[in-house]
Design a protein around this motif. Structure first.
Motif, short mmCIF file in Angstrom:
data_model
loop_
_atom_site.label_atom_id
_atom_site.label_comp_id
_atom_site.label_asym_id
_atom_site.label_seq_id
_atom_site.Cartn_x
_atom_site.Cartn_y
_atom_site.Cartn_z
N GLU A 37 53.44 -4.34 5.02
CA GLU A 37 53.25 -3.02 4.42
C GLU A 37 51.87 -2.90 3.82
O GLU A 37 51.36 -3.84 3.19
N CYS A 51 52.76 2.51 4.43
CA CYS A 51 52.99 2.35 5.87
C CYS A 51 53.35 0.91 6.22
O CYS A 51 52.98 -0.02 5.52
N ARG A 66 56.15 5.19 6.03
CA ARG A 66 57.45 4.93 5.41
C ARG A 66 57.78 5.94 4.31
O ARG A 66 58.87 6.48 4.26
#
Length: 253
Positions: A37, A51, A66
Motif C-alpha cells: 500500500e 492505493c 482503495r
C-alpha cells in the motif's frame, strides 16, 4: 508508508498510474511489490489517495485505488515565505524544513545585503533544484501539495507580490528603529489573530539582515514588523521560528 505525487490526469476511476523517476525508485530503490500500500496525492486537492500496487513495469506502476482520505494535512491558511538569498546550501535546508512545517509557497528574494548574486541562467538552474527539494520534502512529510518555489524576485517585486496578501509580517531585530514596536507582546498579538482562510506573507532577511531602508519600505507597504525575542537568530532559524508559531496557531482551529 511511502508517499508519491502524480498529475491529476493519472488518477481515473479506481486506478492510479505512476510514471517518471518514481518508477525506478519504487522498483529498484525501495523495492515495493504488488500488494504493497502507498499514499498518493495529485498536488492540488489536498486529498490522500490510498492505493495498492497491482503491477510494476519498467515504465509505470499501476495501482488500485482503495479509499480516499479527505482530511487534509494542509494548514487552513496559505503561508508565503519571502526568503532573502542566503549563502551556500542554506536555501536547500530552509526549503526542506519550511515545507515540512507547512509553507505554501517560497519566494527567494535578492536583498541589499545578500552575498549571493545569481544571473538568469544560474537562477533558473537553482530554482529547478530547489523545486525538486520541495517535492522530496513534501513526499517525506506526506503533504497534499508540493509547495512552489518561485524564481528569484527583486525586493520591490516581492513587496508588490506580498501586497496582495491578507497578513504581512517582517521579523526585525532593531526595535528602536520601528517607532515603538511592542516587543514580544506585539508578536503574540499578531500571531494570535491569524485565522483560517488568510494568506500570510513572512519576510526573512539574509545573513546580514535587512537594511533600514528595506524595513522602512516594507512598513510603507503596510507590513507589520515583529520581534522574535531577545536573541539574534540566523536566517535559517528565523523563518522556521515564525512558521512554527503560525503552525501552532492555525493547527488548533
Amino acid at each position: 508508508m511511502y508517499h508519491f505525487f502524480v498529475e491529476p490526469s493519472q488518477i481515473s476511476d479506481r486506478r492510479v498510474m505512476i510514471t517518471g523517476d518514481d518508477v525506478n525508485h519504487i522498483r529498484n530503490v525501495i523495492r515495493l511489490k504488488p500488494g504493497d500500500e502507498i499514499s498518493i496525492s495529485n498536488g492540488i486537492d489536498g486529498r490522500d489517495y490510498r492505493c495498492g500496487i497491482e503491477e510494476i513495469t519498467d515504465t509505470e506502476v499501476l495501482c488500485a485505488l482503495r479509499f480516499v482520505k479527505e482530511d487534509s494535512v494542509e494548514l487552513p491558511s496559505k503561508v508565503y515565505l519571502f526568503q532573502g538569498l542566503p549563502k551556500g546550501d542554506k536555501m536547500e535546508f530552509i526549503i526542506q524544513k519550511m515545507v515540512e512545517l507547512g509553507v505554501y509557497e517560497i519566494i527567494p528574494v535578492a536583498m541589499k545585503r545578500c552575498v549571493v548574486k545569481l544571473d538568469d541562467r544560474k537562477a533558473k538552474a537553482k530554482t529547478a533544484r530547489w523545486q525538486g527539494i520541495s517535492e522530496a520534502a513534501a513526499k517525506q512529510s506526506r503533504r497534499g501539495v508540493v509547495p512552489r518555489v518561485r524564481e528569484v524576485m527583486s525586493y520591490r517585486e516581492a513587496l508588490e507580490y506580498a501586497g496582495e496578501m491578507d497578513v504581512r509580517i517582517v521579523p526585525y531585530e532593531m526595535e528602536d528603529i520601528l517607532d515603538g514596536a511592542a516587543g514580544m507582546a506585539g508578536t503574540r498579538q499578531v500571531i494570535g489573530h491569524l485565522g483560517a482562510g488568510q494568506s500570510i506573507a513572512v519576510f526573512i532577511g539574509p545573513e546580514g539582515g535587512f537594511e533600514e531602508s528595506e524595513i522602512q519600505s516594507a512598513m510603507d507597504c503596510g507590513m507589520t514588523p515583529v520581534t522574535l525575542g531577545r536573541r539574534i537568530l540566523r536566517t535559517e532559524t528565523a523563518g522556521m521560528t515564525v512558521m512554527a508559531w503560525i503552525m501552532y496557531q492555525l493547527e488548533g482551529q
